[in-house]
Design a protein around this motif. Structure first.
Motif, PDB file in Angstrom:
ATOM      1  N   ASN A  76       0.861  -1.186   0.000  1.00  0.00           N
ATOM      2  CA  ASN A  76       0.000   0.000   0.000  1.00  0.00           C
ATOM      3  C   ASN A  76       0.898   1.237   0.000  1.00  0.00           C
ATOM      4  OD1 ASN A  76      -2.396   1.488   0.099  1.00  0.00           O
ATOM      5  ND2 ASN A  76      -2.322   1.618   2.331  1.00  0.00           N
ATOM      6  N   LYS A 106      -1.497  -1.308  -4.003  1.00  0.00           N
ATOM      7  CA  LYS A 106      -2.674  -0.459  -3.799  1.00  0.00           C
ATOM      8  C   LYS A 106      -2.237   0.957  -3.440  1.00  0.00           C
ATOM      9  CE  LYS A 106      -6.220  -2.314  -1.725  1.00  0.00           C
ATOM     10  NZ  LYS A 106      -7.110  -2.935  -0.723  1.00  0.00           N
ATOM     11  N   ASP A 125      -4.303   3.106  -1.168  1.00  0.00           N
ATOM     12  CA  ASP A 125      -5.453   3.376  -0.299  1.00  0.00           C
ATOM     13  C   ASP A 125      -5.003   4.233   0.883  1.00  0.00           C
ATOM     14  OD1 ASP A 125      -7.715   3.415   1.224  1.00  0.00           O
ATOM     15  OD2 ASP A 125      -7.977   1.239   1.327  1.00  0.00           O
TER      16      ASP A 125
END
Length: 221
Positions: A81, A101, A103
């Protein structure tokens, strides 16, 4: 195997102080790029940035899955992430990351699923990071407010211990145990989890009644 590691431990203990310092410095330099990250432009320390190697699972207490094999976690099992503009770290040669990701609503940097309990493990910010500090500050400020209400709470549960409604007596008993014995709340456990208990998951065998009315608690935690 035990003798080998005992030999290595003794060798390490017998090293001269200068050699120990050199080894420690080399280790810190090798770990430097993994120990820190940038959050909104601030340099923050990362918590546990290592993934456990394969081995036998121990668990806490008499865990039902003690002795099972922890499989090796591969890069394909790991989700990163990162910020959208962050450089994606190179995976080990011949491998790829499971997913990358971006996020910003969560506070973890990497995650993977282990095979023993099928639970998710995370790489998070360290205890002394700003995010953790803000969270702890709010939590302890909330705890400090308890002093304004504790007398009211104690009066309420003492009255409800004699209530004609069983549910109120149960809540009052749980509140009494948490207050007097400083127990954590506890929650239900499945059969494949360690048998540790809190207030709301106490069982008959954890409580011993002795005459005239002495109650002795035996907590497995």
């Amino acid at each position: 195997m035990w003798e080998y590691f005992e030999m290595k431990r003794e060798e390490k203990k017998s090293l001269p102080p200068q050699e120990k310092k050199r080894i420690k410095k080399e280790k810190e330099e090798a770990e430097e790029e993994y120990k820190y990250c940038y959050l909104n432009g601030r340099k923050e320390q990362v918590g546990n940035f290592r993934i456990e190697p394969p081995g036998l699972f121990r668990g806490r207490g008499a865990h039902p899955k003690t002795g099972k094999l922890k499989r090796r976690v591969k890069p394909e099992d790991v989700v990163l992430n990162l910020g959208k503009d962050a450089k994606i770290p190179e995976p080990p040669k011949g491998h790829n990351w499971g997913e990358v990701k971006h996020d910003n609503t969560v506070a973890w940097l990497a995650m993977w699923r282990e095979n023993i309990s099928n639970s998710v493990k995370y790489v998070r910010f360290s205890q002394n990071s700003s995010l953790k500090g803000i969270s702890d500050f709010k939590k302890f400020e909330k705890a400090r407010e308890l002093k304004n209400y504790i007398d009211i709470i104690r009066k309420d549960y003492r009255e409800k211990l004699k209530s004609e409604f069983m549910v109120e007596r149960q809540i009052a008993t749980a509140t009494y145990l948490i207050d007097v014995f400083a127990l954590r709340a506890g929650g239900e456990k499945s059969d494949d989890e360690a048998d540790t208990v809190g207030c709301c998951s106490l069982r008959y065998e954890h409580v011993f009644l002795k005459p005239p009315s002495t109650v002795i608690f035996d907590f497995l935690d």
